[in-house]
Motif scaffolding. Structure first.
Motif, PDB file in Angstrom:
ATOM      1  N   ALA A  35       0.833  -1.208   0.000  1.00 61.92           N
ATOM      2  CA  ALA A  35       0.000   0.000   0.000  1.00 61.92           C
ATOM      3  C   ALA A  35       0.867   1.257   0.000  1.00 61.92           C
ATOM      4  N   GLN A  90       2.491   1.700  -3.475  1.00 59.02           N
ATOM      5  CA  GLN A  90       1.520   2.194  -4.457  1.00 59.02           C
ATOM      6  C   GLN A  90       1.235   3.677  -4.249  1.00 59.02           C
ATOM      7  N   LYS A  91       1.153   4.109  -2.988  1.00 62.32           N
ATOM      8  CA  LYS A  91       0.958   5.537  -2.722  1.00 62.32           C
ATOM      9  C   LYS A  91       2.140   6.355  -3.236  1.00 62.32           C
ATOM     10  N   GLU A 137       1.931   6.554  -7.058  1.00 62.48           N
ATOM     11  CA  GLU A 137       0.873   7.474  -7.483  1.00 62.48           C
ATOM     12  C   GLU A 137       1.287   8.926  -7.245  1.00 62.48           C
ATOM     13  N   LEU A 173      -0.500  -0.649 -11.675  1.00 61.22           N
ATOM     14  CA  LEU A 173       0.244  -0.877 -10.442  1.00 61.22           C
ATOM     15  C   LEU A 173      -0.432  -0.221  -9.243  1.00 61.22           C
ATOM     16  N   TRP A 174      -1.101   0.895  -9.448  1.00 62.34           N
ATOM     17  CA  TRP A 174      -1.828   1.536  -8.342  1.00 62.34           C
ATOM     18  C   TRP A 174      -3.290   1.821  -8.704  1.00 62.34           C
ATOM     19  N   ARG A 175      -3.795   1.137  -9.722  1.00 63.45           N
ATOM     20  CA  ARG A 175      -5.191   1.322 -10.121  1.00 63.45           C
ATOM     21  C   ARG A 175      -6.156   0.765  -9.068  1.00 63.45           C
ATOM     22  N   PRO A 193      -6.039   0.625  -5.602  1.00 61.85           N
ATOM     23  CA  PRO A 193      -6.384   1.564  -4.525  1.00 61.85           C
ATOM     24  C   PRO A 193      -7.226   2.742  -5.012  1.00 61.85           C
ATOM     25  N   GLU A 223      -3.896  -8.252  -9.518  1.00 69.38           N
ATOM     26  CA  GLU A 223      -4.232  -8.540  -8.126  1.00 69.38           C
ATOM     27  C   GLU A 223      -4.302 -10.035  -7.836  1.00 69.38           C
ATOM     28  N   GLN A 246       3.465  -8.472  -6.382  1.00 69.25           N
ATOM     29  CA  GLN A 246       2.965  -7.127  -6.665  1.00 69.25           C
ATOM     30  C   GLN A 246       3.935  -6.073  -6.140  1.00 69.25           C
ATOM     31  N   VAL A 305       6.004  -3.065  -8.246  1.00 74.90           N
ATOM     32  CA  VAL A 305       5.887  -1.632  -7.944  1.00 74.90           C
ATOM     33  C   VAL A 305       7.258  -1.053  -7.610  1.00 74.90           C
TER      34      VAL A 305
END
Length: 301
Positions: A157, A160-161, A164, A187-189, A191, A255, A262, A266
């Motif tokens: 998480a 991914q933040k 983004e 890759l961050w779609r 969330p 996912e 994953q 990232v």
């Protein structure tokens, strides 16, 4: 002269005082008699009576039969002697059977049943304890695995933040409105999609509450459907779904990977695209990323 030396010197003799006899008054004797009478007339408690009975029973069982006892005389005529065993065998009982008073109302076999259940309970407890010891290693391993999975989820998480945020910072042509979901990097779609679904649901609930508050209780039967919609009296509300519930095979495929895979993708994207090391938490100037210990978390420990 010698005779005079042997004579007692009565002038220097010390006479001991005779102790005074203590006399008991009539009042003291009367008080003593009252106390004795009260003690004799006092009813003993249940516990005291039980103790007296037990003491008397124990004294009777531990006392051998006297030779004057009629039963003893009958046994003596048959050859019994004091201290011998009863019966023909020398290994027979020498002491009388001990009396065990049963004071409750339960059945005779209840104690045996309780003992059996207690024994079975202890055996089951022993088996459970043994099994717990045998599986302790497996339990600890499961705990370690669970903690590892939770840490992977947190790291994913956060990565991914970071991706983004770096993408939004580097995108000079950022639009005022949110871009369509399928144009966002996979890759961050995930969330982003979940955030939009939560926001969409909250917006729907707010619109429903606002619509219900704005309606009046009056409802004219002559009004047609268009009038009801125009006046806000129609219960059917239509919302834009923003295609949030559409199938996304690309996101589903990403996912379906393990959290570790994953995270690796990232992290690799951050290093290749933005020269950013997730474990260092630092963005480097070039692709060489000089000063970064490596790609994995273990290399940063």
């Amino acid at each position: 002269m010698a005779a005079s030396d042997e004579e007692d010197d009565y002038m220097n003799m010390v006479f001991e005082e005779t102790p005074k006899q203590k006399y008991e008054t009539s009042l003291q004797r009367a008080a003593l008699r009252r106390r004795e009478a009260e003690e004799r007339s006092r009813q003993k408690t249940k516990e005291e009576r039980k103790a007296d009975e037990a003491a008397a029973r124990e004294a009777a069982l531990t006392t051998a039969l006297p030779s004057t006892n009629k039963g003893f005389k009958m046994m003596a005529k048959m050859g019994f002697k004091q201290g011998d065993a009863l019966g023909k065998s020398e290994n027979a009982r020498r002491e009388p059977i001990k009396v065990n008073i049963k004071e409750d109302k339960s059945g005779i076999g209840l104690e045996s049943e309780k003992k059996r259940k207690f024994r079975e309970h202890m055996e089951e407890l022993e088996r459970t304890t043994k099994k717990a010891k045998e599986t302790e290693l497996g339990y600890r391993e499961a705990q370690r695995q669970e903690m590892k999975e939770k840490k992977l989820a947190r790291d994913l998480a956060n990565a991914q933040k970071a991706a983004e945020r770096l993408h939004e910072t580097a995108d000079d042509s950022k639009q005022a409105s949110e871009p369509p979901l399928k144009t966002i990097n996979v890759l961050w779609r995930g969330p982003v999609r979940r955030r939009r679904q939560e926001l969409h649901h909250e917006t729907q609930m707010n619109r429903i509450r606002k619509d219900l508050l704005s309606r009046t209780s009056a409802n004219d039967e002559d009004e047609d459907q268009d009038d009801k919609i125009a006046l806000g009296r129609d219960t059917a509300l239509v919302f834009d779904d923003d295609n949030l519930d559409e199938d996304d095979p690309e996101l589903d495929a990403f996912e379906s990977l393990s959290a570790e895979e994953q995270l690796d993708r990232v992290i690799a994207f951050l290093r290749d695209e933005y020269h950013y090391c997730f474990w260092c938490g630092h963005k480097y100037d070039d692709a060489a990323m000089e000063g970064c210990p490596g790609i994995t978390e273990e290399e940063h420990e």
